[in-house]
Design a protein around this motif. Structure first.
Motif, PDB file in Angstrom:
ATOM      1  N   ALA A  13     -25.030   8.417  -7.465  1.00 18.51           N
ATOM      2  CA  ALA A  13     -23.685   7.818  -8.480  1.00 18.51           C
ATOM      3  C   ALA A  13     -23.643   9.771  -9.549  1.00 18.51           C
ATOM      4  O   ALA A  13     -22.582   9.153  -9.784  1.00 18.51           O
ATOM      5  CB  ALA A  13     -24.772   6.697 -10.018  1.00 18.51           C
ATOM      6  N   GLY A  14     -24.248  10.208  -9.277  1.00 18.94           N
ATOM      7  CA  GLY A  14     -24.409  11.144 -10.943  1.00 18.94           C
ATOM      8  C   GLY A  14     -23.493  12.150  -9.304  1.00 18.94           C
ATOM      9  O   GLY A  14     -22.111  12.324 -10.431  1.00 18.94           O
ATOM     10  N   VAL A  15     -23.869  12.282  -8.266  1.00 18.34           N
ATOM     11  CA  VAL A  15     -23.046  13.573  -7.608  1.00 18.34           C
ATOM     12  C   VAL A  15     -21.152  12.811  -7.624  1.00 18.34           C
ATOM     13  O   VAL A  15     -20.093  13.394  -7.774  1.00 18.34           O
ATOM     14  CB  VAL A  15     -23.155  13.684  -6.192  1.00 18.34           C
ATOM     15  N   LEU A  16     -21.164  11.387  -7.425  1.00 16.55           N
ATOM     16  CA  LEU A  16     -19.550  10.798  -7.120  1.00 16.55           C
ATOM     17  C   LEU A  16     -19.207  10.749  -8.564  1.00 16.55           C
ATOM     18  O   LEU A  16     -17.943  11.236  -8.719  1.00 16.55           O
ATOM     19  CB  LEU A  16     -20.091   8.866  -6.755  1.00 16.55           C
ATOM     20  N   PHE A  17     -20.245  10.442  -9.570  1.00 15.44           N
ATOM     21  CA  PHE A  17     -19.220  10.838 -11.210  1.00 15.44           C
ATOM     22  C   PHE A  17     -18.644  11.804 -11.287  1.00 15.44           C
ATOM     23  O   PHE A  17     -17.727  12.923 -11.908  1.00 15.44           O
ATOM     24  CB  PHE A  17     -20.417  11.019 -11.813  1.00 15.44           C
ATOM     25  N   ASN A  18     -19.339  13.264 -10.923  1.00 10.28           N
ATOM     26  CA  ASN A  18     -19.298  14.265 -10.612  1.00 10.28           C
ATOM     27  C   ASN A  18     -17.480  14.619 -10.265  1.00 10.28           C
ATOM     28  O   ASN A  18     -16.804  15.546 -10.587  1.00 10.28           O
ATOM     29  CB  ASN A  18     -19.819  15.415 -10.728  1.00 10.28           C
ATOM     30  N   VAL A  51     -16.929  20.804  -9.322  1.00  9.13           N
ATOM     31  CA  VAL A  51     -17.006  19.689  -7.252  1.00  9.13           C
ATOM     32  C   VAL A  51     -18.170  20.538  -7.081  1.00  9.13           C
ATOM     33  O   VAL A  51     -18.748  19.880  -6.298  1.00  9.13           O
ATOM     34  CB  VAL A  51     -15.606  20.683  -7.087  1.00  9.13           C
ATOM     35  N   ILE A  52     -18.558  21.799  -7.352  1.00 11.96           N
ATOM     36  CA  ILE A  52     -20.133  23.064  -7.176  1.00 11.96           C
ATOM     37  C   ILE A  52     -20.842  21.952  -7.835  1.00 11.96           C
ATOM     38  O   ILE A  52     -21.797  21.699  -6.047  1.00 11.96           O
ATOM     39  CB  ILE A  52     -19.806  24.137  -8.190  1.00 11.96           C
ATOM     40  N   LEU A  53     -21.093  21.304  -9.073  1.00 11.71           N
ATOM     41  CA  LEU A  53     -22.488  20.407  -9.339  1.00 11.71           C
ATOM     42  C   LEU A  53     -22.541  19.200  -8.379  1.00 11.71           C
ATOM     43  O   LEU A  53     -23.047  18.814  -7.609  1.00 11.71           O
ATOM     44  CB  LEU A  53     -22.133  20.218 -10.622  1.00 11.71           C
ATOM     45  N   ALA A  54     -21.447  18.772  -8.135  1.00  9.31           N
ATOM     46  CA  ALA A  54     -21.639  17.513  -7.587  1.00  9.31           C
ATOM     47  C   ALA A  54     -22.128  18.003  -5.502  1.00  9.31           C
ATOM     48  O   ALA A  54     -23.199  17.131  -5.010  1.00  9.31           O
ATOM     49  CB  ALA A  54     -20.137  16.286  -6.272  1.00  9.31           C
ATOM     50  N   PHE A  55     -21.305  19.108  -5.078  1.00  9.15           N
ATOM     51  CA  PHE A  55     -21.825  19.613  -3.684  1.00  9.15           C
ATOM     52  C   PHE A  55     -23.210  19.780  -3.816  1.00  9.15           C
ATOM     53  O   PHE A  55     -23.667  19.366  -2.709  1.00  9.15           O
ATOM     54  CB  PHE A  55     -20.805  20.753  -3.040  1.00  9.15           C
ATOM     55  N   MET A  56     -23.351  20.720  -4.553  1.00  8.61           N
ATOM     56  CA  MET A  56     -25.059  21.443  -4.794  1.00  8.61           C
ATOM     57  C   MET A  56     -26.231  20.281  -4.985  1.00  8.61           C
ATOM     58  O   MET A  56     -27.282  20.250  -4.471  1.00  8.61           O
ATOM     59  CB  MET A  56     -25.185  22.781  -6.113  1.00  8.61           C
ATOM     60  N   ASN A  57     -25.427  19.657  -5.546  1.00 14.10           N
ATOM     61  CA  ASN A  57     -26.511  18.439  -5.693  1.00 14.10           C
ATOM     62  C   ASN A  57     -27.039  17.041  -4.764  1.00 14.10           C
ATOM     63  O   ASN A  57     -27.899  16.121  -4.701  1.00 14.10           O
ATOM     64  CB  ASN A  57     -26.404  17.493  -7.175  1.00 14.10           C
ATOM     65  N   ILE A  58     -26.548  17.177  -3.632  1.00 16.38           N
ATOM     66  CA  ILE A  58     -25.997  16.469  -2.472  1.00 16.38           C
ATOM     67  C   ILE A  58     -26.805  17.514  -1.551  1.00 16.38           C
ATOM     68  O   ILE A  58     -27.350  16.543  -0.637  1.00 16.38           O
ATOM     69  CB  ILE A  58     -24.718  15.842  -2.421  1.00 16.38           C
ATOM     70  N   ILE A  59     -26.960  18.459  -1.623  1.00 13.29           N
ATOM     71  CA  ILE A  59     -28.247  19.213  -0.857  1.00 13.29           C
ATOM     72  C   ILE A  59     -29.412  18.704  -0.305  1.00 13.29           C
ATOM     73  O   ILE A  59     -30.206  18.290  -1.147  1.00 13.29           O
ATOM     74  CB  ILE A  59     -27.585  21.269  -1.039  1.00 13.29           C
ATOM     75  N   PRO A  60     -29.597  18.131   0.730  1.00 12.87           N
ATOM     76  CA  PRO A  60     -31.288  17.716   0.661  1.00 12.87           C
ATOM     77  C   PRO A  60     -32.055  18.343   0.484  1.00 12.87           C
ATOM     78  O   PRO A  60     -33.261  19.066   2.026  1.00 12.87           O
ATOM     79  CB  PRO A  60     -31.294  17.485   2.081  1.00 12.87           C
ATOM     80  N   ILE A  61     -31.677  18.585  -1.041  1.00 10.16           N
ATOM     81  CA  ILE A  61     -33.697  19.454  -1.600  1.00 10.16           C
ATOM     82  C   ILE A  61     -34.258  19.169  -2.040  1.00 10.16           C
ATOM     83  O   ILE A  61     -33.277  18.175  -2.684  1.00 10.16           O
ATOM     84  CB  ILE A  61     -33.184  21.380  -2.333  1.00 10.16           C
TER      85      ILE A  61
END
Length: 480
Positions: free
Chosen positions: A147-152, A415-425
């Motif tokens: 949800a956090g990524v989606l909202f960003n 956009v950057i925050l959304a993508f960086m947070n979905i990286i599987p780390i």
């Protein structure tokens, strides 16, 4: 120094918006599925919090910190009536403590029954409760995490749509840029020449409304058609070397800029240009024997003949003429020049409220695609050296407060925050998402201990990356 603080303020305001929206995504989905949220924090609070709001107690605490095992604060005041938790145990928004930390590196949503940066597996040794994260179905936990990524990403689309609705698109078409473009040294090495007019990319006509034009034409294998010397069509094929070289440049690097003709807007009273008879609308095309089709040639040409009298080639009402002008010791002649908007044909596209939504989506997807494509540079030596921290982010903002620029940059950071947070780390939303997807496929839930260790490894990696990125900023500032 003033520009530094303006940039810093813009960065902090942008982070407040981005972090709040991101964490609210987690919060609202947790609440939808009946999961208790213990704390909702903007910024981190190691040692103490600037503010803490306790809805059940109806109090706000200022500078709250632990002392001798209990919480104290510099100031406490009431903002409502004390209330009891629900008798049936179901969580409400009042069960959450809302806080403001002092360290502006992010924020967090402390979800009950979940191993994260606020809790270890030891904190979850008690019997699972129905209002805890760990008690919910895997698909519900998955939705809470994404949800956090989606909202960003939704925020980015909303901002871009708002920009389109309020400002519209106001651009100079490439065909109207009569003097073409000025290119950087790296673009020269790739075959571009100052004055080239951009025509097409991979057979598709270039559109100045496309936010990613500059990035797209630098991609390896891209075939760019340009009009050279206003008569010859030349096809240039971009190689891998261009992108690798440009990866080492700072955030203010511009691979190309519009060539602006030198057209007099007005002359300054008493200055050489006025004395020589220059008039508004005159176009200066040469300084002595040096041709000056654009400002990029005009300014160096004046510097080369400063403190002397020189013949300026002028086009006035379509006819060529010459004027002898005294150039000052500073390389000035006393004119103000027309801006690009006053010289070129400007294309204005206005959007209705409904029409701005697909435009916002188009720009958001375009920005995301370009950013994801650019990440491959990180796996090269040049790309690793270009990684930056908060200094790099702050440098993206202009020296003066400009709402258009602020919202453009904030949307891109979202956009950057959304993508960086979905990286599987592990420790990022993407890490939790990966484990949940594995659980859904295998029907086997990872142990709390495994999640704790994975989270520790992820946090250590992110901490080292933070040090490296900001270390690069310091290195570039002090040494380069």
């Amino acid at each position: 120094m003033e520009s530094f603080w303006i940039k810093a303020l813009q960065l902090v305001v942008a982070l407040v918006i981005l972090v709040t929206v991101h964490e609210f995504g987690h919060y609202i989905f947790a609440r939808i599925f009946g999961i208790r949220v213990n704390r909702f924090y903007l910024f981190f609070n190691p040692g103490f919090s600037l503010l803490k709001y306790y809805p059940l107690e109806g109090v706000v605490k200022v500078i709250a910190y632990d002392k001798n095992g209990s919480e104290t604060s510099w100031l406490t005041f009431k903002v409502g009536k004390p209330r009891e938790p629900r008798a049936d145990g179901k969580p409400t928004w009042r069960d959450t403590v809302y806080g403001l930390g002092w360290l502006p590196l992010g924020g967090y949503c402390d979800i009950a029954g979940m191993v994260d940066e606020t809790k270890s597996s030891k904190d979850l040794e008690s019997e699972p409760q129905p209002w805890e994260f760990r008690s919910k179905a895997a698909y519900k936990r998955l939705l809470v995490m994404v949800a956090g990524v989606l909202f960003n990403f939704i925020l980015a689309i909303v901002i871009y749509a708002g920009i389109a609705f309020h400002w519209g698109d106001r651009v100079v078409p490439f065909s109207a840029m009569t003097e073409g473009m000025d290119f950087s040294a790296e673009m020269h090495d790739a075959g571009f020449r100052d004055g080239d007019m951009l025509l097409s990319l991979n057979g598709r006509r270039l559109d100045a409304k496309d936010y990613s034009v500059a990035w797209d034409i630098m991609q390896p294998g891209a075939v760019v058609e340009v009009l050279r010397d206003k008569k010859d069509t030349v096809a240039l094929t971009v190689t891998d070397d261009l992108l690798k070289t440009i990866a080492t440049k700072g955030s203010d690097y511009r691979p190309m800029t519009v060539r602006i003709p030198v057209v007099v807007a007005k002359t300054v009273n008493g200055e050489p240009a006025e004395k020589a008879g220059l008039l508004p609308g005159d176009r200066i095309v040469s300084v002595g024997s040096t041709l000056t089709p654009a400002i990029s040639e005009f300014m160096p040409a004046l510097q080369a003949v400063k403190d002397s009298v020189v013949a300026l080639g002028i086009i006035r009402d379509g006819k060529a003429t010459v004027a002898d002008v005294a150039v000052s010791a500073a390389g000035k002649i006393g004119i103000q020049m027309l801006s690009p908007d006053e010289i070129f044909e400007v294309e204005t596209v206005e959007y209705s409220l409904l029409g701005s939504i697909p435009r916002g989506w188009e720009i958001g997807v375009d920005r995301l695609t370009s950013y994801v494509s650019s990440l491959k540079l990180l796996f090269s030596k040049e790309g690793a050296q270009s990684v930056g921290g908060f200094g790099t982010l702050g440098s993206l903002f202009p020296d003066t407060w400009n709402w258009y620029s602020f919202w453009q940059i904030t949307a891109f950071l979202s956009v950057i925050l959304a993508f960086m947070n979905i990286i599987p780390i592990p420790a990022l939303d993407g890490g939790y998402t990966l484990f949940l997807l594995v659980e859904i496929v295998t029907r086997r839930k990872p142990s709390e201990k495994f999640l704790e260790y994975a989270n520790m490894v992820g946090m250590a990696f992110l901490f080292l990356l933070l040090i490296y990125a900001n270390g690069n900023d310091i290195y570039r500032l002090l040494i380069k």
